[in-house]
Design an enzyme around this catalytic site. Sequence first.
Site, PDB file in Angstrom:
ATOM      1  N   LYS A 148      10.045 -20.276   6.495  1.00 41.04           N
ATOM      2  CA  LYS A 148       9.003 -21.029   6.856  1.00 41.04           C
ATOM      3  C   LYS A 148       8.647 -20.760   8.421  1.00 41.04           C
ATOM      4  CE  LYS A 148      10.404 -25.082   9.570  1.00 41.04           C
ATOM      5  NZ  LYS A 148      10.585 -26.545   9.706  1.00 41.04           N
ATOM      6  N   ASP A 177      13.175 -23.039   1.651  1.00 44.13           N
ATOM      7  CA  ASP A 177      12.957 -24.251   2.345  1.00 44.13           C
ATOM      8  C   ASP A 177      14.311 -24.754   2.273  1.00 44.13           C
ATOM      9  OD1 ASP A 177      12.857 -26.885   3.090  1.00 44.13           O
ATOM     10  OD2 ASP A 177      10.910 -27.329   2.200  1.00 44.13           O
ATOM     11  N   HIS A 178      15.084 -24.687   3.417  1.00 48.10           N
ATOM     12  CA  HIS A 178      16.564 -25.003   3.420  1.00 48.10           C
ATOM     13  C   HIS A 178      17.009 -26.252   2.978  1.00 48.10           C
ATOM     14  CE1 HIS A 178      15.577 -26.143   7.434  1.00 48.10           C
ATOM     15  NE2 HIS A 178      16.604 -26.965   7.491  1.00 48.10           N
ATOM     16  N   HIS A 240       9.438 -29.687   4.059  1.00 46.86           N
ATOM     17  CA  HIS A 240      10.614 -30.373   3.501  1.00 46.86           C
ATOM     18  C   HIS A 240      10.393 -31.680   2.909  1.00 46.86           C
ATOM     19  CE1 HIS A 240      12.171 -27.468   5.967  1.00 46.86           C
ATOM     20  NE2 HIS A 240      12.065 -27.979   7.001  1.00 46.86           N
TER      21      HIS A 240
HETATM   22  P1  NAD Z   1      13.579 -14.272  17.176  1.00 43.86           P
HETATM   23  O1  NAD Z   1      12.403 -13.934  17.940  1.00 43.86           O
HETATM   24  O2  NAD Z   1      15.067 -14.658  17.654  1.00 43.86           O
HETATM   25  O3  NAD Z   1      14.018 -12.824  16.367  1.00 43.86           O
HETATM   26  C1  NAD Z   1      13.119 -11.826  15.913  1.00 43.86           C
HETATM   27  C2  NAD Z   1      13.613 -10.695  15.313  1.00 43.86           C
HETATM   28  O4  NAD Z   1      12.515  -9.777  14.662  1.00 43.86           O
HETATM   29  C3  NAD Z   1      14.407  -9.905  16.168  1.00 43.86           C
HETATM   30  O5  NAD Z   1      15.760  -9.321  15.590  1.00 43.86           O
HETATM   31  C4  NAD Z   1      13.328  -8.512  16.629  1.00 43.86           C
HETATM   32  O6  NAD Z   1      14.141  -7.421  16.900  1.00 43.86           O
HETATM   33  C5  NAD Z   1      12.748  -8.522  15.179  1.00 43.86           C
HETATM   34  N1  NAD Z   1      11.325  -7.795  15.516  1.00 43.86           N
HETATM   35  C6  NAD Z   1      10.297  -8.298  16.174  1.00 43.86           C
HETATM   36  N2  NAD Z   1       9.338  -7.569  15.968  1.00 43.86           N
HETATM   37  C7  NAD Z   1       9.901  -6.441  15.160  1.00 43.86           C
HETATM   38  C8  NAD Z   1       9.083  -5.443  14.816  1.00 43.86           C
HETATM   39  N3  NAD Z   1       7.906  -4.969  15.035  1.00 43.86           N
HETATM   40  N4  NAD Z   1      10.063  -4.525  13.987  1.00 43.86           N
HETATM   41  C9  NAD Z   1      11.125  -4.545  13.797  1.00 43.86           C
HETATM   42  N5  NAD Z   1      11.696  -5.834  14.094  1.00 43.86           N
HETATM   43  C10 NAD Z   1      11.074  -6.683  14.754  1.00 43.86           C
HETATM   44  O7  NAD Z   1      13.029 -14.988  15.856  1.00 43.86           O
HETATM   45  P2  NAD Z   1      13.957 -16.094  14.790  1.00 43.86           P
HETATM   46  O8  NAD Z   1      14.034 -17.449  15.383  1.00 43.86           O
HETATM   47  O9  NAD Z   1      15.114 -15.266  14.585  1.00 43.86           O
HETATM   48  O10 NAD Z   1      12.896 -16.208  13.561  1.00 43.86           O
HETATM   49  C11 NAD Z   1      12.393 -15.327  12.760  1.00 43.86           C
HETATM   50  C12 NAD Z   1      11.676 -16.111  11.611  1.00 43.86           C
HETATM   51  O11 NAD Z   1      12.377 -17.150  10.929  1.00 43.86           O
HETATM   52  C13 NAD Z   1      10.411 -16.664  12.161  1.00 43.86           C
HETATM   53  O12 NAD Z   1       9.566 -16.509  11.112  1.00 43.86           O
HETATM   54  C14 NAD Z   1      10.557 -18.089  12.448  1.00 43.86           C
HETATM   55  O13 NAD Z   1       9.701 -18.801  12.343  1.00 43.86           O
HETATM   56  C15 NAD Z   1      11.592 -18.209  11.254  1.00 43.86           C
HETATM   57  N6  NAD Z   1      12.596 -19.352  11.404  1.00 43.86           N
HETATM   58  C16 NAD Z   1      13.343 -19.383  12.321  1.00 43.86           C
HETATM   59  C17 NAD Z   1      14.257 -20.689  12.492  1.00 43.86           C
HETATM   60  C18 NAD Z   1      15.155 -20.466  13.527  1.00 43.86           C
HETATM   61  O14 NAD Z   1      15.900 -21.561  13.601  1.00 43.86           O
HETATM   62  N7  NAD Z   1      15.358 -19.698  14.555  1.00 43.86           N
HETATM   63  C19 NAD Z   1      14.153 -21.531  11.563  1.00 43.86           C
HETATM   64  C20 NAD Z   1      13.183 -21.579  10.481  1.00 43.86           C
HETATM   65  C21 NAD Z   1      12.402 -20.347  10.307  1.00 43.86           C
END
Ligand code: NAD
Length: 484
Positions: A148, A177-178, A240
């Site tokens: 999401k 959707d966890h 959710h």
């Molecule tokens: P983050 O910014 O912490 O991590 C992003 C990752 O993507 C990093 O490992 C980075 O190296 C990699 N990345 C970015 N650009 C890149 C590229 N061009 N090529 C290769 N790798 C690349 O983000 P996050 O919080 O881990 O979130 C990731 C996804 O999960 C997002 O879509 C976010 O909306 C979704 N999400 C996150 C959470 C959470 O709790 N963090 C919860 C639900 C959904």
Amino acid sequence: MVSRVIPVDPFDLVIFGGTGDLARRKILPGLYRRFRAGQMPEGARIIGAARSEMDAEGYRQLISAAIAEFGGTEAEDQASLAAFLGGLDYVTIDATGDGGWKDLAALMSRDVVRAFYFSVAPALFGALAERLHAHGIANDQSRIVVEKPFGRDLASARSLNQTLAAHFDEHQIYRIDHYLGKETVQNLMAVRFGNVLFEPLWNNHYVDHIQITVAETVGVGGRGSYYDKSGAMRDMVQNHLMQLLCLIAMEPPSHFDADAVRDEKLKVIRALQPLDPHHVVRGQYDASTESPSYREDAENARSFTESFVAMKCHIANWRWAGVPFYLRTGKRLKARSSEIAVVFQDLGHSIFEGDEARHRNILSIRLQPNEGMDLQVTIKEPGPGGMRLIDVPLDMTFADALGDDAGDVTDAYERLIMDVIRGNQTLFMRGDEVEAAWAWTDPIIAGWEARNDVPKHYDTGSNGPEDAMMLMHRDGRRWREIKG
Ligand code: NAD
């Protein structure tokens, strides 16, 4: 009782964004717990793939630190941790360029299940999908997992679906959707369709109304500027809460398989009546002595984004005609608590008089904390003093009822990732479900934007705005207490 852990088939799991917050906080600690539980087969391989320059050893150190921080007490088992880390690999990769793809292709020569977790911004999904195919890394048996938010409205969700569909069939796409991975959510289906007791009552002849509450105590600080473009409706309701609504309201599927279940969920979303603007309340939390206001957290002094929303919905079908579904979710509320409550109707006729006649059955399904269910039943108050009736819960808190096995109330992420490896899509959203959910929420959000709707204020640590209470009071009903 001994839990049955059935190992999955050998697999290669590539986590794009493997150095990111989600990977470190949820995905890798979850995989480690499955490893410790004996669910990972010999030869399971996890490959982190992200932009950061590092080698496999550097990645193992990063993940070792993440598991120490987020993995709970299981991280203390050094021997297991070392064995798990030994199965990790890493590739530095550029999703939008050429760097790293040949290295990844070279690693992926085994004939095992291939899964690709897109733990990156949705803007990168298309580039990843395209390169996986261009480099011959994805095959017909491969699966991709996406996170999401899946779009921010119908148009963007459709466009994301089209992007993915250009490279993968729907049966290869796992939209997470966890909430659907939570033990209790699955139990909802077990209770409804595995018992003779409930299904005959599960309709407008016996149910007065249904409440779904997802209350959080945290604010949006830390991700305020992201949240401010989204709000509770997009962030929580469209996915959710609507998924919970579907599971509680759907018709029994003919059998328990992914498409049969998802077909029924889709019918619920399509049967939702457009929301009456008078049946929805939006809110924004105020500052308390200890914490900032929503607008401070969002760094937007003129924000009209909602951190709370409550609504009354109707499902226009034979089963639910006339039964209101009250949904609410918000930040900085009184307690962290998620619950679905099925409130049954009053008795048609009571043989008891006065207050003794006014008792109701309520089935409550708790998602957090203390996952479990209880059924409120009416009994005679023990002891002398005549026929006084009281309501007591028939309580099934999983931790009490299942003893040691409750330790296996597996985190949602772990369960869902194992389902990806098994090829079971039942607990993942299908593309048409996501689009239908946006098609229902889009006009509500558009209405707020057109009217410049201003959210009501509410106190941090409260039940939300007063108007949300009134939404139910007007119907002669009341919300259940938000209890942690
Ligand atoms: P983050 O910014 O912490 O991590 C992003 C990752 O993507 C990093 O490992 C980075 O190296 C990699 N990345 C970015 N650009 C890149 C590229 N061009 N090529 C290769 N790798 C690349 O983000 P996050 O919080 O881990 O979130 C990731 C996804 O999960 C997002 O879509 C976010 O909306 C979704 N999400 C996150 C959470 C959470 O709790 N963090 C919860 C639900 C959904």
